[in-house]
Enzyme design. Structure first.
Site, PDB file in Angstrom:
ATOM      1  CD  GLN A  11      -3.217   0.330   2.155  1.00 40.80           C
ATOM      2  OE1 GLN A  11      -3.113  -0.672   2.827  1.00 40.80           O
ATOM      3  NE2 GLN A  11      -4.149   1.223   2.356  1.00 40.80           N
ATOM      4  CB  SER A  95       2.613  -4.383   4.007  1.00 40.73           C
ATOM      5  OG  SER A  95       1.459  -4.374   4.807  1.00 40.73           O
ATOM      6  CG  LEU A  96      -1.809  -5.538  -0.404  1.00 39.67           C
ATOM      7  CD1 LEU A  96      -1.238  -5.614  -1.789  1.00 39.67           C
ATOM      8  CD2 LEU A  96      -2.665  -6.751  -0.092  1.00 39.67           C
ATOM      9  NE  ARG A 120      -2.926  -7.838   5.124  1.00 39.99           N
ATOM     10  CZ  ARG A 120      -2.197  -6.761   4.864  1.00 39.99           C
ATOM     11  NH1 ARG A 120      -2.621  -5.912   3.918  1.00 39.99           N
ATOM     12  NH2 ARG A 120      -1.063  -6.525   5.502  1.00 39.99           N
ATOM     13  CG  HIS A 203       2.220  -3.253   9.573  1.00 37.30           C
ATOM     14  ND1 HIS A 203       2.000  -4.579   9.288  1.00 37.30           N
ATOM     15  CD2 HIS A 203       2.109  -2.579   8.391  1.00 37.30           C
ATOM     16  CE1 HIS A 203       1.776  -4.702   7.993  1.00 37.30           C
ATOM     17  NE2 HIS A 203       1.833  -3.516   7.426  1.00 37.30           N
ATOM     18  CD  GLN A 252       1.818  -8.664   6.420  1.00 34.02           C
ATOM     19  OE1 GLN A 252       0.645  -8.330   6.375  1.00 34.02           O
ATOM     20  NE2 GLN A 252       2.552  -8.875   5.342  1.00 34.02           N
TER      21      GLN A 252
END
Length: 305
Positions: A11, A95-96, A120, A203, A252
């Protein structure tokens, strides 16, 4: 034999127009967008093409949009440098992007991965809506100094390092008041704070409410052992056990992203060539700060002739 790793963006790399040229040129890429629209319940390619920017930047839209656009960009690699896909020995994603990496490594099917990413994004958006929070990129400061800055700002609420991106670029995440306080504290410490346009404190424990829905959807899809190692954001290691992969993907969401450590781990494993696949050039920029001499290519809409 030289080792190659494919890297997928997270992202922040999204932008209006992404995926459009790829879908126009490659029927297989267009098919991914068509499949995605059925699963998501809206015309994803139209949103990518026309925005508006606020919509494509929303967590619930940007995450599936990046996942699909990045996997669609593999068609460019297949066309322009097919050997790269055959020779890829490792994968990772920011991340993503870790979900994109797992789909590339065939641990998740495209459809199942998208279903998970949809939930998510929605769950993280809901968690962000529940608690006013945000993220601030802190440039020009080392880890110890950023930890000091967070300690000072913590009297205003939760604040912690969320993304260890590269030397001199760390992202802190936390309650809105703490994020506002961290700007002035970081400037006084010689840093350059940049508040990020994100929905909330990704996070960190502020995302805890998103973990239950994410765990449920992950338990409902088939996850296989990846065909190549995928380095996790959580511990900079690869995992082959599907149950372990599920558990680490849930962690995560509330755990800092160890991107620099992940890239250095790939180098330790013998990777000498990195290939960023998907919108933007964020990962290439980070790589220059991690190892300026690293060999790295990009494949995205700008690569489409």
């Amino acid at each position: 034999m030289p080792k190659t790793a494919l890297l997928f963006p997270g992202q922040g790399a999204q932008h209006v127009g992404m995926g459009v040229k790829v879908a126009e040129k490659y029927p297989a890429a267009k098919q991914l967008f068509d499949q995605a629209s059925e699963i998501l319940g809206f015309d994803l390619l139209d949103v990518c093409a026309n925005g508006p920017e606020d919509r494509i930047n929303s967590t619930a839209v940007s995450q599936p949009a990046l996942y699909v656009s990045s996997l669609a960009s593999l068609e460019i690699v297949k066309d322009q440098a097919p050997a790269v896909l055959d020779e890829a020995t490792h994968a990772a994603g920011l991340s993503l992007g870790e979900y994109t990496a797992l789909a590339f490594a065939e641990a998740l099917s495209f459809e199942d991965g998208l279903r998970v990413v949809k939930v998510r994004g929605e769950a993280m958006q809901a968690a962000a809506d529940a608690t006013p929070s945000g993220m601030v990129s802190l440039l020009l400061l080392d880890v110890d100094k950023v930890e000091e800055v967070c300690q000072q700002a913590s009297e205003h609420g939760l604040i912690q390092i969320a993304n260890y991106l590269c030397p001199g670029n760390l992202v802190v995440s936390g309650d809105k008041a703490a994020c506002e306080a961290v700007v002035g504290i970081a400037e006084a410490a010689g840093g350059r704070p940049v508040p990020l346009k994100v929905a909330g404190a990704f996070h960190t424990p502020i995302m805890q409410s998103a973990t239950e829905k994410l765990a449920d959807i992950l338990n409902s899809v088939d996850i296989k052992s990846p065909r190549i190692p995928v380095i996790s954001n959580v511990d900079a290691e690869s995992h082959s056990d599907p149950a372990e992969i599920r558990e680490i993907l849930v962690r995560q969401v509330v755990h800092p992203v160890l991107w620099e450590k992940s890239v250095r781990r790939l180098m330790e494993l013998g990777v000498v060539h990195f290939v960023e696949v998907g919108p933007g050039r964020v990962l290439k920029g980070l790589m220059k700060r991690i190892d300026r001499k690293a060999s790295m290519d990009n494949y995205n809409d700008e690569s489409v002739a």
